[in-house]
Design a protein around this motif. Structure first.
Motif, PDB file in Angstrom:
ATOM      1  N   VAL B 198      49.154  14.282-108.250  1.00 40.78           N
ATOM      2  CA  VAL B 198      48.270  15.445-108.278  1.00 40.78           C
ATOM      3  C   VAL B 198      48.206  15.940-109.710  1.00 40.78           C
ATOM      4  N   VAL B 212      43.527  14.131-107.094  1.00 37.69           N
ATOM      5  CA  VAL B 212      44.575  13.424-106.371  1.00 37.69           C
ATOM      6  C   VAL B 212      44.300  11.931-106.479  1.00 37.69           C
ATOM      7  N   ILE B 241      48.377  27.479-107.428  1.00 35.36           N
ATOM      8  CA  ILE B 241      48.793  26.518-106.416  1.00 35.36           C
ATOM      9  C   ILE B 241      50.093  27.013-105.804  1.00 35.36           C
ATOM     10  N   ILE B 244      52.965  22.472-102.589  1.00 35.76           N
ATOM     11  CA  ILE B 244      52.559  21.092-102.441  1.00 35.76           C
ATOM     12  C   ILE B 244      53.597  20.445-101.548  1.00 35.76           C
ATOM     13  N   LEU B 253      48.468  20.539 -99.424  1.00 39.65           N
ATOM     14  CA  LEU B 253      48.368  21.265-100.681  1.00 39.65           C
ATOM     15  C   LEU B 253      47.776  22.629-100.356  1.00 39.65           C
ATOM     16  N   TRP B 255      46.468  26.287-101.988  1.00 38.66           N
ATOM     17  CA  TRP B 255      46.235  27.126-103.155  1.00 38.66           C
ATOM     18  C   TRP B 255      45.468  28.372-102.752  1.00 38.66           C
ATOM     19  N   ILE B 268      46.634  16.076 -98.264  1.00 39.57           N
ATOM     20  CA  ILE B 268      46.534  15.212 -99.437  1.00 39.57           C
ATOM     21  C   ILE B 268      46.045  13.832 -99.004  1.00 39.57           C
TER      22      ILE B 268
END
Lengths: 190, 984
Positions: B198, B212, B241, B244, B253, B255, B268
């Motif tokens: 990432v 990614v 973020i 993860i 992920l 954010w 992801i």
């Protein structure tokens, strides 16, 4: 109790042994009818043998002679401490400079004897004192004191060797003070 | 005598060796105390973990803010092992990373460019991978498939980033993948059999696009095209973020946007983004969002989002399946809260810790599994459970509905507390790391006897008598308690006190060992340690509040009557009550511009004044006062100049002198004699009974100047009243990156450095020169004259002046002291040197040296460091009497000199000493970035204290036996004497 306090009661006569003890039998002088044991010569009957003996009859010493004798004797006494010096010195040398009970005792004696000697000078020489010797005797006394001082010096030498005399700078260090600066500084970096 | 010398010498040496002990075996752990600290734990690097697959119990691991990696036994809070990953001398900015694979027996840490694997059981280094300078490891992840590999994402090599696949057991690099030029690497994610990287790509206008890319686990080649997520409208920095989900079955992920209004979740490997709204029902919006997920890859992919508002906090639990679903809410509660996630098998539990209660919930439903009520301030009021910073928990299901929960809570003070099922268990004072200043202070007397007596002396006889009777009557109230403790005390003193029944109360003891140590830390905390009871913390307060990243710059701490004065930079100062920790007076700093510090001075009339000192080394506005002639202030400024200012020459301070080191040199440190530095004897008695006079000048200043380019170190001794350089010594071939420490006391100074061992080494080749280098300890002694029984030209004068011409020789100079130096080669570096301090200075001083290589504190007696030790020949009888023995260039630190014995002191930077009431003993406190250590040292043995081998019982029994024997035998003897008289 009444009996005991009776004033008329006389004390009993002392026992016989007390009387004997208090009055010994009188010694009979020259019991002539008792012959002397063989080999015994009677001193009191010297007169009889005076002619036969070699030594002449001793004259009583004159005053001058006694004085000389006394002086001689006093000189001997005055020099006695000096005669002990070599022995003392050897002993002191042998005992070492460390502080131990023996060396401390010896050093103590080394101080005690001369000091008492000096203080008793007059007593020591009193028996030699007479009209004739009085004038010469002070020299003897001075010598005696000097000799004692020499013995004392030996003691001082010994004590010095042991480091007991405050002769070095370090002995007086405690009385010395730190040198103070006149300036006062303040540090401002912390 | 000559014959005796060979016999006496070893005896003398033995005598000295026996004198110069530091600590006896039975004193260890009794007279000293040690706070083995780690530093405040960090949220992302603190967890419970089983040290190996076979072990049943888990340990608590953390990589703290001080970058100390440590394992704590959760049962008692004892350190099992710890390692410092940062050099304390270097500044570190990275928070560090720490991961551990489930069932693995190693921990992997990353700090800057270094990845290290540690044995989880004993803390030994397994392997190390060093990317070199400039490299920065961004993320470290253990591969999901049985933790065989370690994936390291680093930047700083070329333009982009590099992913490396390292073997978890050897550290061997299997493959590397470099890519993404211009992208900032963010994380590497390993999920089942897939690896993703990432990175953050700067978007055209603003914001960052999350990119990614998938890598093949076998060779590190990129699979397909990288996916760019549309995050540029939300993500502006890495802080946006939130999470993860590395190392979980379902990597995801999360954010948020800048206003913290929405959460975006992405699984992801897909492009799909789920948007979730941040609930802000009762009008309060979230200030901070934290995501909590279990660490185990086998746990269900459930996560908890913790919203922290200004006055309250709340949370939501989500489940990740084919899509992201909200499971339930956790209700809003006032104040700050801390959540922690834990898993057992596939079950996930969340623990919530607030100021009111602690609860345990399962991730599947909102029902509360366990609930513990509010707990009072624990550990004697030392721990305040308000505002828990973060927490980590371990939940064990005991079958049915009972759960055992252990939570390690990090408090805002930095302290670390473990609670088990809601009960306080232990606390570690991690907030005391980063100590910058410390001082010993006396314990305030409960009732000041001196004051009472003074009060009596001012009254009439009758009033004074009444006062005394009253005082004695008042004293009687202590009698019952005193009488109660009496049997225990008597018994204890006979049977040899086992130090078990230590006096917990703050009272002075008759030996003066019982003092308070005030410690100031760089994060604005002040604490008091009890010197009598194993360094117990009496109080600990947040003295000042600092901005994030700011450090409290404390200059020093001064002991005053019942209070301590903490002086800081920029004129800030603080006065605190020593026994309670209440701040009596506080003056914030920065009121006057460019003020560096202020010093207090008493003027001619005895009034105390504060003199401001500016940053540039000049003196600020002077209050109107008369100063005694010769009052000088010495300052040092950043411009490498040390200045002396005369205050007495008029109303303004005039520059009396300034000291600039030689060209190319910079002033490193300026040292003075300690404030308490009494000298018992002004001279040294030699073997022949002569005296070598010490040069005793309270104004003496030791300046260390380093030549960076020429690698030289010069040590200047200055008379700070006149600014004259009394002595200087230059060392060539000095490695100035290694620690150089110096100290000055009495009439001597000592310093340690790494340099050439001989000045004659210019002729030898380069290689030989390297061989001839070593760590050295140089000791120099100053005396008034080289000759014994000589006090120089000033002779017996009791005063002297360094500036007035009346005291100098005709040409304006005065006798410089005679300096004797000797160098000793030592086995390792010394980072700090201090001197023991005793009440009257009769006891031979000892050098207290901090050995950073062996994490020890060593006490070296001055008897070993005498510069007058005979060189190249045996000592004569007189020298032996003085205590001198043959000089040997190597000085090995004997194990018995080491004050810390088995303890390891981490990152100690400074040592402070204080006299006790016993002349033989000095109190010692060592502090630094991590550890605190408290001890006492008797440089030539505790000659004024009965040893532990002294049996009072034996003494009393002997006396009793003698008394009994005398009374029994007396009639017989008397009879015999009378009979003897009759027979005679």
């Amino acid at each position: 109790m009444a009996q005991e306090s009776q004033p008329k009661h006389l004390p009993p006569p002392p026992p016989k042994w007390v009387i004997n003890l208090n009055s010994p039998p009188r010694r009979k002088a020259n019991n002539t009818h008792v012959t002397n044991p063989p080999g015994y010569t009677e001193a009191s009957s010297g007169k009889r043998n005076a002619a036969s003996s070699k030594t002449p009859a001793r004259k009583p010493p004159s005053t001058a002679e006694t004085d000389t004798l006394k002086l001689k004797k006093s000189w001997e006494l005055a020099l006695a401490p000096a005669k002990a010096l070599p022995m003392n010195a050897i002993m002191m040398y042998m005992s070492g400079n460390s502080l131990q009970i023996f060396s401390i005792m010896m050093v103590f004696m080394l101080f005690k004897n001369p000091i008492t000697g000096i203080f008793t000078t007059n007593e020591v020489f009193r028996r030699f004192e007479s009209e004739g010797t009085r004038k010469q005797l002070w020299v003897v006394k001075a010598c005696y004191v000097l000799m004692n001082c020499v013995a004392l010096a030996l003691g001082v030498w010994k004590v010095n060797g042991m480091g007991l005399l405050p002769t070095t700078r370090s002995d007086w260090l405690a009385w010395e003070t730190e040198r103070q600066p006149l300036e006062r500084v303040i540090f401002a970096f912390r | 005598m000559r014959l005796c010398a060979p016999i006496l010498l070893p005896i003398a040496a033995l005598f000295y060796a026996s004198l110069c002990h530091a600590i006896f075996a039975d004193e260890a752990y009794q007279t000293d105390s040690h706070h083995a600290l780690l530093g405040p734990p960090q949220a992302h690097t603190t967890f419970f973990h089983r040290p190996s697959a076979a072990s049943k119990a888990s340990l608590l691991y953390t990589l703290s803010e001080k970058l100390v990696l440590g394992a704590i036994n959760p049962k008692d809070g004892a350190v099992i092992w710890r390692q410092r990953l940062a050099d304390s001398a270097h500044n570190y900015t990275t928070p560090g990373l720490l991961t551990a694979g489930e069932g693995g027996d190693t921990l992997v840490s990353a700090v800057d460019g270094k990845v290290q694997a540690w044995d989880a059981t004993d803390g030994r280094l397994v392997w190390e991978w060093d990317g070199g300078d400039g490299t920065k490891v961004v993320d470290v992840t253990l591969s999901a498939e049985s933790g065989k590999y370690v994936l390291v994402l680093s930047e700083g090599e070329g333009s982009g980033f590099v992913v490396r696949n390292l073997a978890a057991d050897t550290g061997e690099v299997f493959w590397e993948f470099g890519g993404g030029s211009g992208d900032a690497p963010y994380a590497v994610v390993s999920s089942q059999d897939r690896i993703f990287t990432v990175s953050l790509h700067s978007a055209l206008l603003k914001g960052l696009k999350i990119k990614v890319a998938e890598l093949a686990p076998s060779n590190g080649k990129q699979i397909g095209q990288s996916i760019a997520l549309n995050s540029d409208s939300d993500v502006t920095s890495e802080a946006s973020i939130l999470h993860i989900g590395a190392n979980s079955g379902q990597p995801f992920l999360i954010w948020t946007d800048k206003a913290l209004k929405t959460l975006k979740v992405n699984k992801i490997g897909t492009k799909q983004i789920t948007t979730l709204n941040v609930p802000s029902s009762s009008g309060e919006s979230a200030e901070k969002i934290i995501v909590h997920t279990p660490r185990s890859p086998t746990a269900r992919p459930h996560f908890l989002v913790h919203y922290q508002g200004v006055d309250s906090h709340w949370a939501e639990v989500f489940h990740v399946d084919t899509d992201i679903k909200k499971a339930y809410d956790l209700p809003r509660l006032g104040g700050k809260g801390a959540f922690s996630a834990s898993s057992q098998g596939s079950n996930v539990y969340f623990a919530r810790h607030t100021a009111f209660e602690s609860i345990l919930v399962s991730s599947t439903g909102p029902s509360i599994l366990s609930h513990w009520d509010i707990r009072p301030k624990s550990h004697g009021g030392m721990v305040d459970p308000q505002d828990i910073s973060h927490a980590t928990s371990e939940v064990v299901s005991k079958g049915g509905s009972t759960y055992a929960v252990r939570s390690a809570l990090t408090l805002p003070s930095g302290d670390w507390e473990l609670i088990r099922n809601g009960d306080p268990y232990w606390v570690r004072p991690e907030g005391l790391t980063g100590a910058v200043a410390a001082a010993f202070v006396e314990i305030p007397k409960e009732e000041n006897l001196a004051d009472e007596l003074a009060a009596e002396s001012h009254r009439s006889v009758i009033a004074a008598y009444v006062h005394r009777v009253k005082r004695h009557a008042r004293d009687l109230q202590h009698f019952p308690s005193w009488a109660q403790t009496l049997p225990a005390r008597v018994l204890g003193s006979f049977l040899g006190d086992k130090a078990g029944s230590q006096d917990q109360s703050l009272r002075r003891d008759s030996f003066g060992f019982h003092k308070i140590v005030i410690v100031a830390t760089e994060n604005g905390r002040l604490a008091a340690l009890d010197g009598g009871t194993q360094g117990r913390i009496i109080w600990s307060i947040q003295a000042v509040t600092l901005k994030a990243g700011e450090k409290w710059r404390v200059l020093n701490i001064e002991a005053e009557q019942n209070t301590a004065l903490v002086r800081c930079k920029e004129g800030e100062f603080l006065r605190v009550q020593t026994n309670t920790g209440t701040i009596v007076q506080y003056q914030p700093g920065g009121l006057i511009k460019s003020l560096k510090t202020s010093v207090s001075i008493t003027d001619a009339s005895g009034e105390r004044l504060l003199i401001p000192v500016n940053d540039d080394g000049s003196i600020g506005e002077l209050p109107k006062a008369d100063f005694e002639i010769g009052t000088t202030i010495v300052t040092d400024a950043e411009d490498n100049v040390v200045r002396g200012w005369a205050l007495w020459k008029g109303s303004k301070p005039t520059l009396a002198w300034q000291f600039t080191p030689a060209l190319g040199e910079t002033v490193k440190t300026v040292t003075t004699r300690p404030s308490h530095d009494p000298v018992a004897s002004i001279g040294k008695v030699l073997g022949d009974r002569n005296v070598l006079y010490k040069y005793l000048n309270p104004n003496v200043l030791l300046i260390t100047a380093l030549g960076t380019e020429a690698s030289t170190a010069t040590f200047y001794i200055l008379d700070s009243a006149s600014g004259a350089v009394i002595y200087s010594a230059t060392h060539a071939g000095v490695d100035i990156s290694l620690p150089i420490a110096s100290t000055v006391s009495e009439n001597w100074f000592a310093y340690s450095l790494f340099s050439e061992t001989s000045s004659l080494s210019q002729d030898v080749s380069e290689i030989d020169q390297q061989k001839l280098k070593g760590y050295q300890l140089v000791v120099s002694e100053l005396s008034e004259s080289p000759y014994p029984n000589d006090r120089g030209s000033l002779e017996t004068s009791s005063n002297y002046s360094s500036t007035s011409p009346a005291f100098t020789d005709g040409d304006g100079t005065y006798d410089a002291p005679h300096v004797l130096s000797q160098t000793f080669l030592i086995p390792g570096p010394i980072s700090s040197i201090s001197v023991t301090s005793t009440l009257q200075g009769i006891t031979t001083r000892s050098l207290l040296c901090v050995l950073p290589d062996t994490n020890a504190l060593v006490s070296i007696s001055r008897a070993f460091l005498d510069p007058r030790r005979p060189v190249g020949r045996d000592a004569t009888a007189a020298e032996m009497e003085e205590g001198l023995f043959k000089y040997s260039p190597m000085l090995d630190f004997e194990p018995k000199w080491i004050l810390t014995h088995k303890r390891e002191l981490m990152s100690i930077s400074e040592v402070v000493t204080s006299p006790s009431l016993l002349e033989s003993t000095s109190l010692v406190f060592a502090f630094g970035d991590v550890d605190l250590f408290l001890s006492r040292v008797s440089p030539i043995g505790a000659f004024d204290l009965l040893g532990k081998g002294f049996s009072k019982l034996q003494l009393v029994l002997t006396v009793v036996a003698l008394a009994v024997g005398t009374t029994v035998v007396a009639p017989f003897v008397r009879k015999k004497q009378i009979d003897g008289t009759w027979k005679a």
